[in-house]
Write a protein that holds these residues in place. Sequence first.
Motif, short mmCIF file in Angstrom:
data_model
loop_
_atom_site.label_atom_id
_atom_site.label_comp_id
_atom_site.label_asym_id
_atom_site.label_seq_id
_atom_site.Cartn_x
_atom_site.Cartn_y
_atom_site.Cartn_z
N TYR A 188 53.18 -17.05 -16.67
CA TYR A 188 51.72 -16.92 -16.65
C TYR A 188 51.25 -15.57 -16.09
CZ TYR A 188 51.54 -21.98 -17.50
OH TYR A 188 51.68 -23.22 -18.04
N GLU A 189 52.15 -14.59 -16.05
CA GLU A 189 51.84 -13.28 -15.48
C GLU A 189 50.43 -12.78 -15.81
OE1 GLU A 189 54.20 -10.17 -17.21
OE2 GLU A 189 53.16 -8.59 -16.14
N GLU A 190 50.12 -12.79 -17.10
CA GLU A 190 48.89 -12.11 -17.53
C GLU A 190 47.62 -12.91 -17.32
OE1 GLU A 190 49.38 -10.21 -21.32
OE2 GLU A 190 51.12 -9.11 -20.61
N GLN A 191 47.73 -14.07 -16.69
CA GLN A 191 46.50 -14.81 -16.38
C GLN A 191 45.79 -14.25 -15.15
OE1 GLN A 191 46.70 -19.02 -16.64
NE2 GLN A 191 47.22 -18.93 -18.78
N LEU A 192 46.56 -13.58 -14.29
CA LEU A 192 45.95 -12.91 -13.14
C LEU A 192 46.89 -11.79 -12.73
CD1 LEU A 192 43.92 -12.50 -10.89
CD2 LEU A 192 44.82 -14.49 -9.72
N PHE A 193 46.51 -10.56 -13.03
CA PHE A 193 47.43 -9.46 -12.74
C PHE A 193 46.69 -8.13 -12.61
CE2 PHE A 193 48.80 -7.69 -17.18
CZ PHE A 193 47.57 -7.99 -17.74
N ALA A 194 47.38 -7.17 -11.99
CA ALA A 194 46.88 -5.80 -11.90
C ALA A 194 47.98 -4.93 -12.48
CB ALA A 194 46.62 -5.45 -10.43
N LEU A 212 43.23 -0.07 -15.16
CA LEU A 212 44.38 -0.98 -15.12
C LEU A 212 44.86 -1.26 -13.70
CD1 LEU A 212 46.47 0.32 -18.18
CD2 LEU A 212 44.82 -1.56 -18.08
N HIS A 213 44.32 -0.54 -12.72
CA HIS A 213 44.70 -0.80 -11.33
C HIS A 213 43.90 -1.95 -10.73
CE1 HIS A 213 41.45 2.07 -11.59
NE2 HIS A 213 41.17 1.94 -10.30
N TYR A 214 42.92 -2.44 -11.45
CA TYR A 214 42.10 -3.56 -10.95
C TYR A 214 42.65 -4.91 -11.41
CZ TYR A 214 38.36 -0.25 -9.74
OH TYR A 214 37.62 0.75 -9.19
N PHE A 215 42.28 -5.97 -10.65
CA PHE A 215 42.69 -7.33 -11.03
C PHE A 215 42.03 -7.72 -12.35
CE2 PHE A 215 43.49 -9.17 -6.49
CZ PHE A 215 44.55 -8.30 -6.35
N LYS A 216 42.82 -8.35 -13.20
CA LYS A 216 42.30 -8.92 -14.45
C LYS A 216 42.62 -10.41 -14.41
CE LYS A 216 42.62 -4.59 -16.29
NZ LYS A 216 41.40 -4.11 -15.68
N MET A 217 41.68 -11.25 -14.82
CA MET A 217 41.92 -12.69 -14.71
C MET A 217 41.37 -13.45 -15.92
SD MET A 217 40.97 -15.20 -11.52
CE MET A 217 39.21 -15.30 -11.70
N LYS A 218 42.23 -14.38 -16.42
CA LYS A 218 41.75 -15.32 -17.44
C LYS A 218 41.46 -16.62 -16.70
CE LYS A 218 44.52 -13.17 -21.03
NZ LYS A 218 45.96 -13.00 -21.25
N ASN A 220 39.48 -19.18 -16.92
CA ASN A 220 39.37 -20.49 -17.55
C ASN A 220 40.73 -21.13 -17.78
OD1 ASN A 220 38.74 -22.42 -19.84
ND2 ASN A 220 36.73 -21.78 -19.09
N GLU A 221 41.72 -20.31 -18.20
CA GLU A 221 43.07 -20.85 -18.43
C GLU A 221 43.75 -21.20 -17.11
OE1 GLU A 221 45.24 -18.22 -21.15
OE2 GLU A 221 43.34 -17.85 -22.14
N LEU A 222 43.51 -20.35 -16.10
CA LEU A 222 44.12 -20.61 -14.78
C LEU A 222 43.61 -21.90 -14.16
CD1 LEU A 222 44.05 -17.37 -12.60
CD2 LEU A 222 46.06 -18.62 -13.35
N PHE A 223 42.36 -22.17 -14.40
CA PHE A 223 41.67 -23.32 -13.80
C PHE A 223 42.49 -24.61 -13.98
CE2 PHE A 223 37.32 -24.61 -12.45
CZ PHE A 223 37.51 -25.97 -12.45
N GLY A 317 50.68 -15.20 -10.51
CA GLY A 317 52.16 -15.22 -10.56
C GLY A 317 52.67 -15.95 -11.78
N VAL A 318 52.31 -17.27 -11.94
CA VAL A 318 51.55 -18.05 -10.98
C VAL A 318 52.46 -18.58 -9.87
CG1 VAL A 318 49.71 -18.74 -12.56
CG2 VAL A 318 51.74 -20.19 -12.35
N THR A 319 51.83 -18.87 -8.75
CA THR A 319 52.53 -19.45 -7.60
C THR A 319 51.76 -20.66 -7.13
OG1 THR A 319 51.24 -18.09 -6.10
CG2 THR A 319 53.37 -17.19 -6.79
N TRP A 320 52.44 -21.60 -6.51
CA TRP A 320 51.74 -22.73 -5.91
C TRP A 320 52.61 -23.37 -4.85
CZ3 TRP A 320 54.12 -22.85 -10.61
CH2 TRP A 320 54.86 -23.98 -10.99
#
Length: 327
Positions: A188-194, A212-218, A220-223, A317-320
């Motif tokens: 799931y790397e690209e759901q929340l990454f910099a 590209l140095h800023y956080f990018k987040m999807k 809705n999918e992460l939710f 990451g995802v991490t949990w």
Amino acid sequence: MTQNAGILGMGHAYPSGVLTNADLEKIVDTNDEWITTRTGIKQRRKAADNEYTSQFAVAAGKQALERAGIDPKDIDIIVCATTTPDQILPSTGCLIQRELGCENAAGMDVFAACSGFLYGITMVESMIRTGQIRYALVIGAEVLTKYVDYTDRSTCVIFGDGAGAAVLGAVPEGKGILATKIRSDGRYEEQLFAPGGGTKLGTTHETIDNRLHYFKMKGNELFKVAVRSMAEISTEMLEKAGYSVEDVTMVVPHQANQRITDAVASRLGVPEEKMYSNIAQTGNTSSASIPIALDECLEAGKIKEGDLVLLTAFGGGVTWGATVIRF
Ligand code: UT7
């Protein structure tokens, strides 16, 4: 012989700056009504240009040490959970070690986004349990507002800054950390990454121009993954500890989004009053959110000696993870 590891004292710190929904309305195309109904956030704390992560970590760590009554020289390891370090080298843990005078400690960082505090306490728990170390200082600290893109309304309204810290050491049988587990899934790397700034894309004019140095987040999918993962691992850890959700005094979840917290509560069958939330005032402070929230519960007397507490987190990451603690 093994011994249980538990929290001996906590502390937290915020920058004094506040960024309200009304302030954000002036920066991006958003409004208080959207932010409040979609996230539950009313304001977040924001570091000034000359403030940085380790300053808040040190303030939180100092308070935790004082409350635990532990001499900084007795700390064996400092684990700083952060995704927004002061700089790439040295680690924030080393800088905290210097500032707090923890002369005998190893300092290190853990990069696990919003689950970082649970990663930290899970690591040191086994070190204390086996007698490898006596005392650990675990800190979640972030200055996320320097990593969010204030032209991207889907991320900049969410994140805030702050730090929370806990001193851990041996506690009597039956108390402390009873069950804890951490997980990750890099698919799931690209759901929340910099993506920019590392060895893959470097820091170039091009990566900076493309933000590209800023956080990018999807988001809705992460939710959905967040709700499912936190609920499942919480149930697993409660079972492992030999308890059910009815035995828990307070659940302290990562403060990602009020709707995520509500959905996890509903899946677990936890009533609203047992599901701690401070997101309206703090925003999402990533790895700092659980220790800040937990310390607020202790200060307010919402968690007392003998209470059973469930912590659960989810992040990029995802991490949990989830941790069950008897105070
Ligand atoms: O910390 C752990 C890791 N992070 C998370 O777990 C975050 C999980 N996700 C979330 O919290 C939510 O997904 C968000 C709060 C990020 C977004 O809420 P959402 O209900 O999932 O909204 P969405 O992304 O599906 O967007 C719905 C609409 C879109 O417009 P259209 O395409 O329907 O016209 C967005 O462009 O809302 C729009 N939108 C906004 N509108 C006003 C997105 N951000 C904003 C905004 N203000 N700030």
